[in-house]
Design a protein around this motif. Sequence first.
Motif, PDB file in Angstrom:
ATOM      1  N   ASN A  59     -12.281   1.851 -19.323  1.00  0.00           N
ATOM      2  CA  ASN A  59     -13.068   1.322 -20.440  1.00  0.00           C
ATOM      3  C   ASN A  59     -14.492   0.952 -20.044  1.00  0.00           C
ATOM      4  O   ASN A  59     -15.259   0.474 -20.878  1.00  0.00           O
ATOM      5  N   GLY A  60     -14.820   1.155 -18.777  1.00  0.00           N
ATOM      6  CA  GLY A  60     -16.165   0.848 -18.321  1.00  0.00           C
ATOM      7  C   GLY A  60     -16.375  -0.592 -17.901  1.00  0.00           C
ATOM      8  O   GLY A  60     -17.517  -1.018 -17.686  1.00  0.00           O
ATOM      9  N   LYS A  61     -15.304  -1.369 -17.756  1.00  0.00           N
ATOM     10  CA  LYS A  61     -15.429  -2.738 -17.259  1.00  0.00           C
ATOM     11  C   LYS A  61     -15.742  -2.698 -15.761  1.00  0.00           C
ATOM     12  O   LYS A  61     -14.985  -2.130 -14.977  1.00  0.00           O
ATOM     13  N   VAL A  62     -16.868  -3.309 -15.384  1.00  0.00           N
ATOM     14  CA  VAL A  62     -17.366  -3.207 -14.009  1.00  0.00           C
ATOM     15  C   VAL A  62     -17.167  -4.532 -13.280  1.00  0.00           C
ATOM     16  O   VAL A  62     -17.447  -5.605 -13.823  1.00  0.00           O
ATOM     17  N   GLU A  63     -16.711  -4.439 -12.045  1.00  0.00           N
ATOM     18  CA  GLU A  63     -16.586  -5.602 -11.177  1.00  0.00           C
ATOM     19  C   GLU A  63     -17.216  -5.303  -9.826  1.00  0.00           C
ATOM     20  O   GLU A  63     -17.141  -4.180  -9.334  1.00  0.00           O
ATOM     21  N   GLU A  64     -17.835  -6.326  -9.255  1.00  0.00           N
ATOM     22  CA  GLU A  64     -18.395  -6.184  -7.912  1.00  0.00           C
ATOM     23  C   GLU A  64     -17.296  -6.469  -6.894  1.00  0.00           C
ATOM     24  O   GLU A  64     -16.548  -7.436  -7.022  1.00  0.00           O
ATOM     25  N   LYS A  65     -17.222  -5.604  -5.902  1.00  0.00           N
ATOM     26  CA  LYS A  65     -16.184  -5.720  -4.877  1.00  0.00           C
ATOM     27  C   LYS A  65     -16.793  -5.529  -3.497  1.00  0.00           C
ATOM     28  O   LYS A  65     -17.979  -5.197  -3.346  1.00  0.00           O
ATOM     29  N   VAL A  66     -15.968  -5.710  -2.491  1.00  0.00           N
ATOM     30  CA  VAL A  66     -16.338  -5.440  -1.098  1.00  0.00           C
ATOM     31  C   VAL A  66     -15.573  -4.219  -0.617  1.00  0.00           C
ATOM     32  O   VAL A  66     -14.386  -4.053  -0.923  1.00  0.00           O
ATOM     33  N   VAL A  67     -16.264  -3.357   0.114  1.00  0.00           N
ATOM     34  CA  VAL A  67     -15.635  -2.234   0.803  1.00  0.00           C
ATOM     35  C   VAL A  67     -16.002  -2.334   2.277  1.00  0.00           C
ATOM     36  O   VAL A  67     -17.180  -2.511   2.615  1.00  0.00           O
ATOM     37  N   HIS A  68     -15.012  -2.238   3.141  1.00  0.00           N
ATOM     38  CA  HIS A  68     -15.269  -2.246   4.583  1.00  0.00           C
ATOM     39  C   HIS A  68     -15.260  -0.800   5.087  1.00  0.00           C
ATOM     40  O   HIS A  68     -14.237  -0.106   5.006  1.00  0.00           O
ATOM     41  N   ALA A  69     -16.412  -0.354   5.581  1.00  0.00           N
ATOM     42  CA  ALA A  69     -16.530   0.996   6.128  1.00  0.00           C
ATOM     43  C   ALA A  69     -16.211   0.963   7.620  1.00  0.00           C
ATOM     44  O   ALA A  69     -16.735   0.117   8.353  1.00  0.00           O
ATOM     45  N   VAL A  70     -15.366   1.858   8.057  1.00  0.00           N
ATOM     46  CA  VAL A  70     -14.947   1.931   9.461  1.00  0.00           C
ATOM     47  C   VAL A  70     -15.735   3.031  10.163  1.00  0.00           C
ATOM     48  O   VAL A  70     -15.925   4.124   9.617  1.00  0.00           O
ATOM     49  N   ALA A  71     -16.192   2.751  11.361  1.00  0.00           N
ATOM     50  CA  ALA A  71     -16.978   3.735  12.115  1.00  0.00           C
ATOM     51  C   ALA A  71     -16.690   3.596  13.603  1.00  0.00           C
ATOM     52  O   ALA A  71     -16.064   2.635  14.060  1.00  0.00           O
TER      53      ALA A  71
ATOM     54  N   SER B 142     -20.713   1.935 -15.551  1.00  0.00           N
ATOM     55  CA  SER B 142     -20.253   1.184 -16.721  1.00  0.00           C
ATOM     56  C   SER B 142     -19.911   2.068 -17.919  1.00  0.00           C
ATOM     57  O   SER B 142     -19.367   1.584 -18.908  1.00  0.00           O
ATOM     58  N   THR B 143     -20.221   3.369 -17.852  1.00  0.00           N
ATOM     59  CA  THR B 143     -19.862   4.257 -18.954  1.00  0.00           C
ATOM     60  C   THR B 143     -18.363   4.511 -18.947  1.00  0.00           C
ATOM     61  O   THR B 143     -17.723   4.525 -17.892  1.00  0.00           O
ATOM     62  N   LYS B 144     -17.805   4.718 -20.118  1.00  0.00           N
ATOM     63  CA  LYS B 144     -16.371   4.970 -20.215  1.00  0.00           C
ATOM     64  C   LYS B 144     -16.007   6.250 -19.486  1.00  0.00           C
ATOM     65  O   LYS B 144     -16.738   7.241 -19.540  1.00  0.00           O
ATOM     66  N   ALA B 145     -14.892   6.223 -18.826  1.00  0.00           N
ATOM     67  CA  ALA B 145     -14.485   7.353 -17.992  1.00  0.00           C
ATOM     68  C   ALA B 145     -13.150   7.912 -18.464  1.00  0.00           C
ATOM     69  O   ALA B 145     -12.636   7.563 -19.518  1.00  0.00           O
ATOM     70  N   SER B 146     -12.580   8.767 -17.650  1.00  0.00           N
ATOM     71  CA  SER B 146     -11.254   9.304 -17.904  1.00  0.00           C
ATOM     72  C   SER B 146     -10.220   8.276 -17.470  1.00  0.00           C
ATOM     73  O   SER B 146     -10.494   7.085 -17.413  1.00  0.00           O
ATOM     74  N   HIS B 147      -9.042   8.728 -17.133  1.00  0.00           N
ATOM     75  CA  HIS B 147      -7.987   7.816 -16.707  1.00  0.00           C
ATOM     76  C   HIS B 147      -8.236   7.243 -15.324  1.00  0.00           C
ATOM     77  O   HIS B 147      -7.550   6.316 -14.886  1.00  0.00           O
ATOM     78  N   LYS B 148      -9.227   7.766 -14.601  1.00  0.00           N
ATOM     79  CA  LYS B 148      -9.433   7.350 -13.223  1.00  0.00           C
ATOM     80  C   LYS B 148     -10.191   6.026 -13.128  1.00  0.00           C
ATOM     81  O   LYS B 148     -11.056   5.718 -13.942  1.00  0.00           O
ATOM     82  N   THR B 149      -9.872   5.263 -12.084  1.00  0.00           N
ATOM     83  CA  THR B 149     -10.709   4.148 -11.672  1.00  0.00           C
ATOM     84  C   THR B 149     -11.934   4.724 -10.969  1.00  0.00           C
ATOM     85  O   THR B 149     -11.832   5.695 -10.228  1.00  0.00           O
TER      86      THR B 149
END
Length: 387
Positions: A105-117, A217-224
Motif C-alpha cells: 500500500n506504499g506505507k514506508v518505514e525507516e529501518k536499519v540494514v547491516h551490510a556484511v563485507a 512510497s508508491t503503491k506496489a505489487s504484492h512484494k515488500t
Amino acid sequence: MFISVLGHPQMAPALLDANYEGLQLTHPTPKECTAIWNLTSQAWKGPLTQEDFVLNCAQLLTAPLHRDGGMSMWILTNKHMEPDHRPILASCETIRKQALVSDANGKVEEKVVHAVASVYTDPEHRGRGYASRMMRGLSRGLQEFQSDFGKTIASVLWSDIGKEFYSNVGWLPFPSSHLQFKALKSDQTPPGVMYLKAEDLEELCRIQESLVRKLVSTKASHKTRMTLLPNHNSVTWFHQKEDFLASTVYNKPALRKGAIIGSPGNRIWVIWTRLCSDPLDAPDAENTLYILKLVIENDAEERRELQVEQLKAILEAARNEAAEWRLPVVKMWNPTLAIEDLVARTGIEHENVEREKSSISSVLWYGEGEGTADSVEWIGNEKFGWC
C-alpha cells in the motif's frame, strides 16, 4: 603457522573443530584489526602496497559512514584465550546503513540494514567450517545488534564466491546484473555536460534521497519493497577510498566525482568512483569506473527523446573519465528496464551482464515472509550500497 597480532609467524596451536563450544564471535582489538588487514591485503590490496592497504583501512575508520559504531569488525576465535594472543579463525566487518521498507500500500518505514563485507579466512584455515560458523553466528546476532539506531529489517552482502555458500548460511541471492561500457578517450567534454566536484554532492544526494523516498512510497505489487538510502555518507565512503588510491598510485587528485546535464528539475546526473582490484594495466585487469548512482530528475514520458540525448552525453563523459584513468570499463549496476531502454536508444555499444559468480547481491531477511526475490523487491540496488 599463523600470523600473530605483531605480524610475526608463530607455531600455530592445533586448530579447533568448527563445532567446538569454545568458539566465540566477538570484536577484535586494534592490534588484531591490524593483523587482519595485513593478512587480507594479499587478496584485496590491488595496486596498493601492503603498507598502504593497511594504512587505508585504518584511515577509513574516520569516514562518516563508519563513525558512531557505523562499522564493526568481527572475528571467530577461541574464547578461552586472551585478546591479542588468540587465533583469528575467520573475520568480517559490518556496516550499518539506513534503509526504507514499504508494503504493497506504499506505507514506508525507516529501518536499519547491516551490510556484511570482507569475509575472510586465512588460507591455511580454510575447509574447516570456520567461515560458516562465523556467518551463522552473525545471522543470529545482527537482528538485535545496535538496536538503539532502529529496527533491523535485513542484512545484505555481495558474494564473490557464487550463490551457494551464503545461501546455505541465510543470505539468499537476488538479481545481480550490470551494463558494461568500454572506456573511450574523447578530446572534448560532451556539449552541456558539467563535471561534479566533491562540494557539489551533498545537495545532489539530498535530492536523490528525496526521489527515492517518493518512489518507495508508491503503491506496489504484492512484494515488500526495500531500498538502501543513497545518502552523502555512502558516497563519501567510496570517495575517501578513491582519493587515497589517486594520491598513492596515480599521484594526482581525483577531482571529478561525476557528471551532470540539464536545468534544475530536469537534470540527469551520475556520481561515480574509481575502483582498482588489480595492478594498473595488468592483463585482464578488472579495474573499473563504477557509476554509484544514476538519477533522472524528471522521468516524464514526453521527455524521453531529450533524456536519450542527455544520457548519451553523460555516458560519453564517464567513458572518457575511465580512459583518462586507465580503467578499461564503466559499469552501471542493476539498471531498471526503463534505463536499459534509454541506454539502448543512445546507440552506445555495451554489454548487459548477468552476474553468476561475483558481486552477487544477497539478502538475509528479518521481516515478515520468506525474504526471497519473489517476495521482496530491492529497489535501487546500485553500486553506492556495496561495501
